[in-house]
Write a protein that holds these residues in place. Structure first.
Motif, mmCIF file in Angstrom:
data_model
loop_
_atom_site.group_PDB
_atom_site.id
_atom_site.type_symbol
_atom_site.label_atom_id
_atom_site.label_comp_id
_atom_site.label_asym_id
_atom_site.label_seq_id
_atom_site.Cartn_x
_atom_site.Cartn_y
_atom_site.Cartn_z
ATOM 1 N N GLU A 47 -39.665 61.469 43.642
ATOM 2 C CA GLU A 47 -40.099 62.212 42.456
ATOM 3 C C GLU A 47 -40.668 61.280 41.381
ATOM 4 O OE1 GLU A 47 -36.845 64.688 41.218
ATOM 5 O OE2 GLU A 47 -37.177 66.117 42.865
ATOM 6 N N GLY A 48 -41.467 60.314 41.829
ATOM 7 C CA GLY A 48 -42.166 59.431 40.903
ATOM 8 C C GLY A 48 -41.409 58.197 40.496
ATOM 9 N N GLN A 49 -40.095 58.133 40.789
ATOM 10 C CA GLN A 49 -39.287 56.977 40.397
ATOM 11 C C GLN A 49 -39.133 56.028 41.583
ATOM 12 O OE1 GLN A 49 -35.467 57.908 38.713
ATOM 13 N NE2 GLN A 49 -34.962 55.780 38.268
ATOM 14 N N LEU A 50 -39.209 54.721 41.309
ATOM 15 C CA LEU A 50 -39.069 53.706 42.347
ATOM 16 C C LEU A 50 -37.616 53.283 42.497
ATOM 17 C CD1 LEU A 50 -42.117 51.354 41.647
ATOM 18 C CD2 LEU A 50 -41.981 53.345 43.165
ATOM 19 N N TYR A 51 -37.250 52.936 43.721
ATOM 20 C CA TYR A 51 -35.894 52.475 44.020
ATOM 21 C C TYR A 51 -35.946 51.308 44.997
ATOM 22 C CZ TYR A 51 -34.372 56.994 42.126
ATOM 23 O OH TYR A 51 -34.158 58.080 41.314
ATOM 24 N N MET A 52 -34.952 50.444 44.891
ATOM 25 C CA MET A 52 -34.694 49.443 45.922
ATOM 26 C C MET A 52 -33.681 50.000 46.913
ATOM 27 S SD MET A 52 -34.186 45.790 43.996
ATOM 28 C CE MET A 52 -35.583 44.771 43.534
ATOM 29 N N THR A 53 -33.772 49.550 48.156
ATOM 30 C CA THR A 53 -32.669 49.746 49.089
ATOM 31 C C THR A 53 -31.703 48.576 48.891
ATOM 32 O OG1 THR A 53 -33.668 48.439 50.848
ATOM 33 C CG2 THR A 53 -34.243 50.799 50.768
ATOM 34 N N PRO A 54 -30.467 48.666 49.399
ATOM 35 C CA PRO A 54 -29.571 47.501 49.341
ATOM 36 C C PRO A 54 -30.204 46.260 49.974
ATOM 37 C CG PRO A 54 -28.320 49.453 49.880
ATOM 38 C CD PRO A 54 -29.763 49.872 49.898
ATOM 39 N N HIS A 55 -30.965 46.458 51.052
ATOM 40 C CA HIS A 55 -31.662 45.347 51.708
ATOM 41 C C HIS A 55 -32.705 44.737 50.768
ATOM 42 C CE1 HIS A 55 -33.474 42.970 54.899
ATOM 43 N NE2 HIS A 55 -34.658 43.445 54.554
ATOM 44 N N ASP A 56 -33.435 45.585 50.054
ATOM 45 C CA ASP A 56 -34.423 45.097 49.082
ATOM 46 C C ASP A 56 -33.750 44.238 48.020
ATOM 47 O OD1 ASP A 56 -36.407 46.577 50.367
ATOM 48 O OD2 ASP A 56 -36.221 48.281 48.994
ATOM 49 N N PHE A 57 -32.595 44.699 47.515
ATOM 50 C CA PHE A 57 -31.896 43.962 46.456
ATOM 51 C C PHE A 57 -31.472 42.578 46.947
ATOM 52 C CE2 PHE A 57 -27.956 42.580 44.422
ATOM 53 C CZ PHE A 57 -28.386 42.490 43.105
ATOM 54 N N ILE A 58 -30.893 42.518 48.144
ATOM 55 C CA ILE A 58 -30.473 41.230 48.694
ATOM 56 C C ILE A 58 -31.672 40.301 48.825
ATOM 57 C CG2 ILE A 58 -29.596 40.098 50.773
ATOM 58 C CD1 ILE A 58 -27.428 41.384 49.059
ATOM 59 N N GLN A 59 -32.788 40.834 49.293
ATOM 60 C CA GLN A 59 -34.007 40.020 49.388
ATOM 61 C C GLN A 59 -34.439 39.510 48.016
ATOM 62 O OE1 GLN A 59 -37.462 41.644 51.264
ATOM 63 N NE2 GLN A 59 -36.878 40.833 53.262
ATOM 64 N N ALA A 60 -34.344 40.371 47.007
ATOM 65 C CA ALA A 60 -34.821 40.033 45.663
ATOM 66 C C ALA A 60 -34.025 38.890 45.039
ATOM 67 C CB ALA A 60 -34.775 41.256 44.758
ATOM 68 N N VAL A 61 -32.753 38.730 45.420
ATOM 69 C CA VAL A 61 -31.930 37.672 44.822
ATOM 70 C C VAL A 61 -31.755 36.466 45.740
ATOM 71 C CG1 VAL A 61 -30.679 39.239 43.305
ATOM 72 C CG2 VAL A 61 -29.752 38.740 45.569
ATOM 73 N N THR A 62 -32.305 36.538 46.954
ATOM 74 C CA THR A 62 -32.175 35.397 47.867
ATOM 75 C C THR A 62 -33.526 34.867 48.348
ATOM 76 O OG1 THR A 62 -31.934 36.868 49.793
ATOM 77 C CG2 THR A 62 -29.902 36.114 48.713
ATOM 78 N N SER A 63 -34.624 35.552 48.008
ATOM 79 C CA SER A 63 -35.952 35.141 48.471
ATOM 80 C C SER A 63 -36.915 35.060 47.296
ATOM 81 C CB SER A 63 -36.498 36.141 49.502
ATOM 82 O OG SER A 63 -35.598 36.319 50.572
ATOM 83 N N ASP A 64 -37.901 34.199 47.424
ATOM 84 C CA ASP A 64 -38.916 34.078 46.379
ATOM 85 C C ASP A 64 -39.861 35.278 46.390
ATOM 86 O OD1 ASP A 64 -37.909 31.625 45.564
ATOM 87 O OD2 ASP A 64 -39.108 30.540 47.041
ATOM 88 N N GLU A 65 -40.213 35.731 47.601
ATOM 89 C CA GLU A 65 -41.136 36.854 47.771
ATOM 90 C C GLU A 65 -40.631 37.749 48.886
ATOM 91 O OE1 GLU A 65 -43.774 37.638 45.998
ATOM 92 O OE2 GLU A 65 -43.782 35.857 44.719
ATOM 93 N N PRO A 66 -41.020 39.039 48.891
ATOM 94 C CA PRO A 66 -40.654 39.906 50.025
ATOM 95 C C PRO A 66 -41.195 39.318 51.331
ATOM 96 C CG PRO A 66 -41.599 41.196 48.226
ATOM 97 C CD PRO A 66 -41.815 39.748 47.873
ATOM 98 N N LYS A 67 -40.460 39.509 52.408
ATOM 99 C CA LYS A 67 -40.877 38.949 53.698
ATOM 100 C C LYS A 67 -42.156 39.594 54.205
ATOM 101 C CE LYS A 67 -36.298 37.390 55.123
ATOM 102 N NZ LYS A 67 -35.210 37.507 56.109
#
Length: 381
Positions: A31-51
């Motif tokens: 409905e127009g709002q963006l969300y991270m998945t738990p996997h996205d969040f882990i990537q965001a705090v452990t990786s420089d860029e999305p894989k």
């Protein structure tokens, strides 16, 4: 989302650095709002860029309900929660900021965090009290928004918060402090200003316009009627810190019980402003010719110490070590006195060999603290 893809990508120009990072790693839209998945969040705090390049996948109401139905209650939480949920979960932008706060806070600060939310003082936090996050972080964000096309900024706010901003607010506006503050400081200061009656009224407005998320269902149940006690809240925060550290450790350990001292140095220096890391690594290789390895317990204890870095800094100033270098015994004793964390002799020796550039077995306080403060803020950059 009815706008074209190019229009949506243009919104990155109007976003702050944290918003840009959230949009870059988020993979779901509802409905127009963006969300991270738990996997996205882990990537965001452990990786420089999305894989891989993220494409926002639109969820149907049925898919959303199915995801939330599979969300475990808080008493079933573990240090593998985010990994187990993987792609089956939704994390909003304000929850992303909250989770980032957790990662850099000492265990002693968990009680402060809980009391921030417990606005009526009944030793329990309910869904309405937790939803004050939406308003506090939105208010802070409005002060930092980049100027530009009002229509584009409105679209960006809709993406991040799920509703258009309102003049109604639980926060007092008179005498607003213009000094930049962290989200943690904003949360601590602003919740003390929120009256519970105002909060309850505003939270009803917010709740009615927003969909549930994995975190809300995890904390407050599928009907939103459960309450969160401090023990469960503490365990969630401790589990999250442990999970992120486990993921980083396992990415280097290759199934072994230890990581090399060089890998430990890589992790330490990874999110800092040190430009020439090779000199630190070469210095350590010469100083520690035989590899012994760093265990996960040693690894975790060091990052628990980093989360207490502010208390350690104060202790060092009280010891009058702030203006001179210190030896390993002094360092180890100051860490324990200030934070209650016991660092192993091997870990302390490794840290010294990384930062002891002139090889006099003394650690430069100012250089170490400066670099580690930068490392502590990983994920916020």
């Amino acid at each position: 989302v009815t706008e074209s893809r190019s229009d949506l990508e243009d919104l990155q120009l109007y976003a702050t650095p944290r918003e840009q990072r959230f949009r870059r790693f988020a993979s779901l839209e509802f409905e127009g709002q963006l969300y991270m998945t738990p996997h996205d969040f882990i990537q965001a705090v452990t990786s420089d860029e999305p894989k891989c390049a993220k494409k926002w996948r639109s969820l149907s109401k049925q898919e959303l309900n199915q995801i939330l139905m599979e969300t475990p209650p808080v008493w079933k939480g573990s240090s593998k929660l985010f990994r187990n949920l993987n792609e089956k979960g939704l994390i909003s932008y304000t929850e992303y900021l909250f989770l980032l706060c957790i990662l850099t806070k000492p265990h002693a600060g968990f009680r402060i965090a809980f009391n921030m939310f417990d606005t009526d003082g009944n030793e329990m936090v309910d869904k309405k009290e937790f939803l004050v996050l939406q308003e506090i972080f939105r208010k802070k964000n409005e002060k930092r928004e980049k100027r530009g096309d009002e229509e584009k900024r409105a679209m960006l706010r809709l993406q991040l918060y799920g509703y258009h901003t309102s003049t109604n607010s639980v926060l007092k506006t008179e005498g607003e402090d213009l000094v930049p503050r962290s989200y943690w400081d904003t949360l601590r200061r602003s919740t003390s200003q929120a009256l519970f009656s105002d909060l309850a009224e505003r939270a009803d407005d917010i709740s009615s316009s927003l969909s549930d998320t994995t975190l809300l269902v995890h904390f407050f149940g599928k009907k939103g009627k459960a309450e969160l006690n401090f023990e469960d809240f503490y365990r969630f925060m401790d589990n999250l810190q442990t999970e992120v550290l486990e993921i980083e450790f396992l990415s280097y350990s290759n199934g072994m019980n230890t990581i090399s001292e060089e890998d430990f140095a890589h992790i330490l220096l990874r999110y800092t402003n040190v430009e020439n890391t090779s000199s630190y690594l070469e210095n350590m290789r010469c100083s520690i010719p035989e590899e012994k390895g760093i265990t996960f317990d040693e690894f975790r204890s060091f990052f628990q110490f980093l989360n207490n870095l502010e208390d350690f800094t104060i202790a060092m100033q009280m010891y009058n070590f702030a203006s001179r270098s210190i030896g390993q015994d002094e360092f180890k004793r100051a860490v324990y006195v200030a934070t209650g964390v016991k660092l192993s002799p091997h870990l302390v020796n490794t840290v010294f060999k990384i930062f002891d550039v002139d090889r006099d077995d003394q650690l430069s306080y100012k250089e170490f603290i400066g670099i580690m403060k930068d490392r502590l803020n990983r994920g916020f950059r």
